[in-house]
Design an enzyme around this catalytic site. Structure first.
Site, PDB file in Angstrom:
ATOM      1  N   CYS A   1      48.160 -96.079 -37.373  1.00 55.12           N
ATOM      2  CA  CYS A   1      48.468 -97.381 -36.783  1.00 55.12           C
ATOM      3  C   CYS A   1      49.858 -97.438 -36.164  1.00 55.12           C
ATOM      4  CB  CYS A   1      48.323 -98.479 -37.837  1.00 55.12           C
ATOM      5  SG  CYS A   1      46.615 -98.755 -38.363  1.00 55.12           S
ATOM      6  N   SER A   2      50.723 -96.489 -36.499  1.00 56.57           N
ATOM      7  CA  SER A   2      52.073 -96.457 -35.928  1.00 56.57           C
ATOM      8  C   SER A   2      52.147 -95.679 -34.626  1.00 56.57           C
ATOM      9  CB  SER A   2      53.045 -95.844 -36.942  1.00 56.57           C
ATOM     10  OG  SER A   2      53.173 -96.658 -38.083  1.00 56.57           O
TER      11      SER A   2
END
Length: 376
Positions: free
Chosen positions: A158-159
């Protein structure tokens, strides 16, 4: 030698054509639960297995803040006998599905930045999941758009968007690229276990794109200067997806087992990630001599409303206003790396020159990234 700055000069968003409300999702899930419990009534009565519990729209909204999500296929997900998206197989000569939605978002970003695809000299596709191991989806998108230079895929769950922004900014500052296209093409519904009550509601699909250029190539007053970036990782098993090419080689493995999809220890993630993200952003701003009170906008990863509220409260020392830390997950759900970029894309046009914003993402790894932006 002149040290150039990097500018985030344009963004784009592809939203899938289908939306699924909580009520629709719960209806399918509960039909599946009823059928499972009826089929296994004897085992449930004997105590050898536990009955499945139903879900509810109230539970979903209270747990996450999510009310709806966009998906690339609705029919398969809402069929209690299938409960997964279904896509027609494409030949190797056709544009892949992930590249297709990435191209749609990229065209918007290029138009917003006023940059021709042919002038792009670096393409990054940064996602939680790639459609295939190789050839890189980034190279496919590069070719489909007619970009120059080079391209590669990267994955920091997700980063991925913030890690890609640092990679792009570093390339621009070093001179290895002048105009960079970043694409986050997330087909999250495909790694979702829609039969798991604790997570069947979390994800949606979307694609975002950003263009990062050398400051002298951006129009005056256009976009945001990338003031600083800060990244952090630490290994954790609390968010995991074990799907991969080695699955077929596992002696005792089950290629269809649940751990080949998204799994998480939600309570542990909440307890460990929230304070870590808050401290990360506080330290980043402090290192740059910027007061949190002087930050006009926080575009946070869109996983959970309560998480974002706690993080912004730690950073600001008070509750954030709706425009200070915009929430888009109520409509889009968790779109992994695309979430914070969607928040940016939809909530930046009112900002004045000189105002600061922080784009931050966090997720599996654990991984945390923050990017300090200043409106030009």
């Amino acid at each position: 030698m002149t040290q150039h700055k990097a500018v985030l000069s344009g963004s784009g968003l592809f939203t899938p054509p289908y939306a699924i409300s909580n009520d629709e999702l719960v209806g399918t899930f509960n039909r599946y639960v009823a059928a499972f419990n009826a089929e296994h009534a004897a085992e449930i009565a004997s105590g050898s297995i536990e009955a499945l519990a139903e879900s509810s729209s109230e539970f979903i909204e209270k747990a996450s803040g999510i009310k709806s999500r966009f998906v690339l296929d609705k029919a398969g997900i809402l069929n209690p006998d299938i409960m997964r998206p279904q896509f027609p197989r494409r030949s190797n000569e056709e544009l892949s599905l992930q590249a297709e939605i990435g191209v749609a978002a990229a065209k918007q970003a290029l138009a917003a930045a006023g940059v021709a695809a042919a002038d792009i000299d670096m393409v990054l596709v940064a996602n939680s999941n790639m459609q295939r191991a190789y050839p890189a989806v980034a190279v496919e998108i590069q070719t489909a758009l007619g970009c120059g230079g080079f391209a590669f895929d990267m994955n920091v769950a997700c980063s991925s968007a913030t890690f890609a922004l640092q990679t792009a900014a570093d390339a621009v500052k070093s001179g290895s690229a002048a105009r960079v296209l970043i694409v986050n093409a997330e087909i999250c519904s495909a790694h979702m276990n829609f039969r798991d009550r604790d997570s069947h509601f979390i994800f949606g699909d979307a694609a975002t794109a950003m263009v990062v250029v050398r400051d002298d190539l951006a129009a005056p007053g256009q976009g945001f200067e990338i003031v600083s970036t800060k990244l952090w990782t630490q290994f954790s098993n609390n968010i995991r997806n074990n799907f991969g090419f080695l699955n077929r080689c596992e002696i005792d493995g089950d290629p269809m087992s649940g751990d080949k999809l998204f799994v998480q220890q939600g309570r542990k993630v909440f307890k460990e990630v929230c304070p870590a993200v808050g401290e990360h952003i506080v330290a980043h701003l402090l290192a740059q001599g910027i007061s949190a009170q002087n930050v006009a906008r926080f575009w946070l990863h869109q996983a959970n409303r309560t998480m974002n509220e706690l993080i912004s409260r730690r950073v600001l020392g008070r509750d954030a206003g709706a425009e200070e830390a915009p929430i888009i997950l109520d409509q889009y759900a968790n779109t992994s790396s695309a979430g914070s970029v969607i928040a940016f894309h939809l909530h930046h046009r009112d900002m004045a020159a000189g105002q600061f914003g922080v784009l931050s993402s966090f997720g599996a790894g654990y991984s945390i990234g923050s990017v300090i932006l200043q409106k030009r």
